[in-house]
Design a protein around this motif. Structure first.
Motif: not given
Length: 111
Positions: A21-23, A29-32, A43-50, A81-83
């Motif tokens: 839920l926090l992800f 917000v990261t994309a914005l 979109p590349i950094a999101a899975p790495i951060a997860f 959640w990751l997807y």
């Protein structure tokens, strides 16, 4: 996301539901927040951060191999959640890029 993983670990007993839920808002917000020149990185950094934030929640034991197997298990079992977060970041980045391209192509009016 490492901070979100720590909060989930400390306050919610390593709840991966809370972490997921926090992800979602963090990914959006990261994309914005990313600057226009780096829109492809959202979109590349999101899975790495997860993955980086899921490490404290993985619960693996037995050295590096056990920690890695715990992380792989968390990533495979909570891929929804990751997807979802990655898709949200990608959609926002695509829309932002389309708006930037549209603004560039519009003729400027001389007053």
């Amino acid at each position: 996301m490492v901070l979100a993983g720590g909060v989930s670990w400390l306050l919610f007993g390593s709840s991966l539901f809370v972490y997921g839920l926090l992800f979602l808002p963090v990914a959006t917000v990261t994309a914005l927040w990313v600057r226009p020149a780096d829109l492809i990185t959202a979109p590349i950094a999101a899975p790495i951060a997860f993955a980086a934030g899921a490490w404290p929640l993985s619960g693996g034991s037995g050295g590096v191999g056990g920690q890695l197997m715990g992380l792989v298990s968390v990533l495979s079992l909570h891929a929804g959640w990751l997807y979802a977060g990655t898709l949200a970041a990608a959609l926002i980045a695509v829309v932002r890029k389309a708006v930037l391209i549209g603004r560039r192509r519009m003729p400027r009016r001389v007053a």
